[in-house]
Design a protein around this motif. Structure first.
Motif, short mmCIF file in Angstrom:
data_model
loop_
_atom_site.label_atom_id
_atom_site.label_comp_id
_atom_site.label_asym_id
_atom_site.label_seq_id
_atom_site.Cartn_x
_atom_site.Cartn_y
_atom_site.Cartn_z
N VAL A 64 40.70 72.78 51.88
CA VAL A 64 41.98 72.41 51.29
C VAL A 64 41.79 71.24 50.35
N VAL B 220 45.42 75.14 49.99
CA VAL B 220 44.21 75.90 50.29
C VAL B 220 43.43 76.23 49.03
N ILE C 135 46.35 78.44 56.54
CA ILE C 135 45.49 77.28 56.78
C ILE C 135 45.00 77.36 58.21
#
Lengths: 463, 177
Positions: free
Chosen positions: B142, B169, B136
């Motif tokens: 996300v 994600v 991330i």
């Protein structure tokens, strides 16, 4: 709001969408009322009774819905979001570790200002961290820093790394500086040290050697700026010192972050206390952390700056000169920092890294400076006060000297202000060093025993 | 969540606009005043889709401005607790990460990020799983769930989580595709 639990048929027939819409309406109403009630509670209006009724009403509604859905909720949601209390299952009440804009980031609940949390507005606006979270972050930080072989350096701005003056305080003798700044704006000299802070009508001068200092310190330290100035001013200066945003990104602490008024503290620095070295020109703001502090000699470039502290002395700009880069204060301090860093990460010392303390190391280095000197004071302070409580006595002892009350054969230095006292004459008779108190202070600032001849007490000129 | 609702607002108009294009000027002023704003009750007004009704104008005493009550249809966006949203990561730090879903900013704290993801400092700070398979970082998409909302005068701020099933994600900016 658990749509899945509440309206399982929301995905199919159109007959149920009306119910869904109505349900949603109710939901929005309840939520608005609840939020409005919270806001009103904060504003402390007088209609308490009516509010309590409305609150009970919406709580009842909420309780009914939650009872239906508790069985199907995941473990995370068993915290009753509306009331922030324990739901069935005996889960722990949320400790609100990270609070941002009054919302707990763990349970989503609105949190009031008080509590054991500390504000960290320099990392992000309206961020507060709970005590346990701060501890956890400190430990993690400790691990990372020791792995990377870095310590923490907290830097003050004014009179330590820079010197600023308002435009209106510039005296006629300093007008040439304004011309210099104008010219500087045309060219783009990477070594420019005199800047104008447009928004504040101020001139700022960087202390000589500061850029090299920061570059070298970066390899050994994680650096923070901690100033008693305002945030906007601090960010401007940070941009000048750190145009690439490499040294101080989101590590600029200013006056509004201090938890105690007029005092700087390491509680807002997310690092373990035993790794921190502080560089500051003012001692009294670091009451709680004197042992981490390296006191810097003040940088007075502008006339207005000198006037604030004492009159009569000319500032560097008036004398049209500046500190030397090669052996100025910053260069000296950098070598002290290098030594401290070396000593800390010395693999030969037996103690485990995480229990070492940089304060002990600073103490050791300090005690080397005037090692072997036995000092007697003459008329430096009144004879009716407690001699060993005097700041200059304590300073000399910190620097490794031994202070004595009376002269005897072991004495090596007599510190006096005037040349005709008993002890001063004794010193001259016995060929001992006769120096001014400045000699001790200079040793403190320059981390080195200075030549006694440079600080000899001047012989009074006879009439 | 998006809603298409009817709202009402009183628009003040300067006499200089009185003329054949009064209605157009009024609608233009409405759009300028309302689109992009946020109210606590309805959320962000994304766009005005149509004007339903413009009432009779009332001349204000003393100033000469005229106030028209306008009813208009608009699309509003309002996040709710428990809602699932897709958002784009804007900043990552050791407390968690910030993401934006349109006009609303969401903060996901590190407590609500799955335990196997660790914070990595550096040039591009990120959260990565131990085997490096999921990352991330900034500009990542996300899917997250809203845990709480706070409504200010001009904006809405949310707390989110990615610790539940099917969250996390969606796509990586660095992944080739």
């Amino acid at each position: 709001m658990n749509l899945a639990a509440e309206s399982p048929s929301s995905s199919c027939s159109s007959g149920s969408t009306d119910d869904f819409a109505a349900f949603l309406e109710n939901e929005i109403e309840a939520q608005i009322e609840e939020e409005e009630i919270e806001e009103e509670h904060i504003e402390e209006e007088d209609d308490d009774e009516i509010e309590i009724e409305i609150a009970e009403h919406s709580n009842k509604r909420r309780k009914v819905m939650d009872d239906e859905s508790t069985d199907e909720e995941s473990p995370l949601n068993t915290v009753d979001l509306a009331n922030g209390q324990i739901s069935n299952g005996g889960n722990v009440v949320c400790a609100h570790p990270i609070i941002i804009r009054n919302l707990c980031s763990h349970c989503g609940e609105f949190v009031e200002e008080a509590g054991s949390s500390v504000a960290f507005n320099y990392i992000h606006k309206d961020l507060r961290l709970g005590a346990s979270e701060i501890e956890k972050l400190r430990k993690e930080d400790l691990k990372h820093l020791l792995k990377d072989k870095k310590l923490i350096l907290v830097l003050d701005l004014d009179h330590t790394l820079i010197n600023s003056s308002r435009m209106i305080d510039i005296i006629p003798d300093e007008q040439y500086l304004i011309k210099q700044v104008e010219e500087g704006k045309e060219t783009d000299d990477p070594n420019q040290t005199l800047f104008q802070l447009g928004r504040y009508h101020m001139l700022t001068k960087l202390r000589p050697f500061v850029r090299t200092f920061l570059k070298e310190a970066k390899n050994m330290f994680e650096m923070y700026i901690y100033t008693m100035g305002e945030r906007a001013y601090a960010m401007e200066i940070a941009k000048l010192l750190d145009p690439g945003d490499v040294y101080f990104s989101s590590k600029v602490i200013c006056q509004s972050d201090c938890t105690t008024r007029n005092q700087k503290g390491l509680d807002v620095v997310l690092g373990a206390d035993n790794l921190v070295i502080i560089l500051d020109d003012t001692e009294h703001v670091w009451h709680k952390h004197k042992e981490n502090l390296i006191l810097m000699e003040r940088y007075h470039y502008f006339a207005s700056s000198v006037r604030q502290f004492s009159s009569g002395i000319k500032s560097l700009s008036e004398m049209k000169k500046d500190e030397r880069e090669s052996d100025g204060i910053l260069a000296t301090i950098l070598s002290v920092l290098k030594r401290a860093h070396e000593m800390f990460f010395d693999p030969k010392i037996g103690i485990d890294l995480s229990s070492r303390d940089v304060r002990q190391i600073l103490k050791l280095i300090r005690q080397d400076i005037l090692e072997g000197c036995n000092i007697v004071f003459s008329r430096v302070f009144p004879s009716d006060v407690q001699a060993n409580e005097q700041p200059i006595w304590k300073l000399a002892e910190q620097l490794g000297a031994t202070c004595l009350g009376d002269v005897d054969d072991s004495v090596t230095h007599v510190v006096a202000v005037v040349p005709n006292t008993q002890k001063a004459e004794w010193a001259r008779d016995n060929n001992k060093f006769l120096v001014t108190p400045r000699w001790i202070e200079a040793a403190n600032y320059l981390w080195q025993r200075q030549k006694e001849e440079d600080f000899a007490v001047p012989k009074k000129v006879d009439k | 969540m998006f809603f298409h609702i009817v709202l009402e607002r009183k628009i003040q108009l300067h006499p200089r606009y009185f003329g054949p294009h009064l209605r157009d000027k009024l609608v233009a002023k409405l759009m300028k005043e309302v689109e992009g704003t946020c109210s606590g009750r309805h959320g962000f007004v994304v766009a005005i889709t149509g004007v339903e009704d413009i009432g009779k104008g009332l001349i204000r005493e003393g100033t000469g401005f005229v106030t028209f009550p306008v009813k208009y249809q608009c699309v509003v966006f309002r996040p709710f607790k428990g809602e699932i949203l897709e958002a784009v990561v804007t900043m990552v730090n050791k407390m968690g990460f910030f993401a934006e879903a349109g006009p609303v900013q969401i903060f996901v704290s590190n407590h609500l990020i799955p335990d196997d993801m660790e914070y990595q400092a550096g040039d591009m700070p990120n959260y990565t799983t131990s085997d490096g398979s999921v990352k991330i970082q900034k500009d990542c998409e996300v899917r997250l769930k809203i845990m709480g909302t706070r409504v200010d005068a001009t904006e809405i701020f949310c707390i989110g989580t990615i610790k539940d099933d099917f969250l996390g994600v969606i796509s990586d900016p660095s992944a080739a595709s």
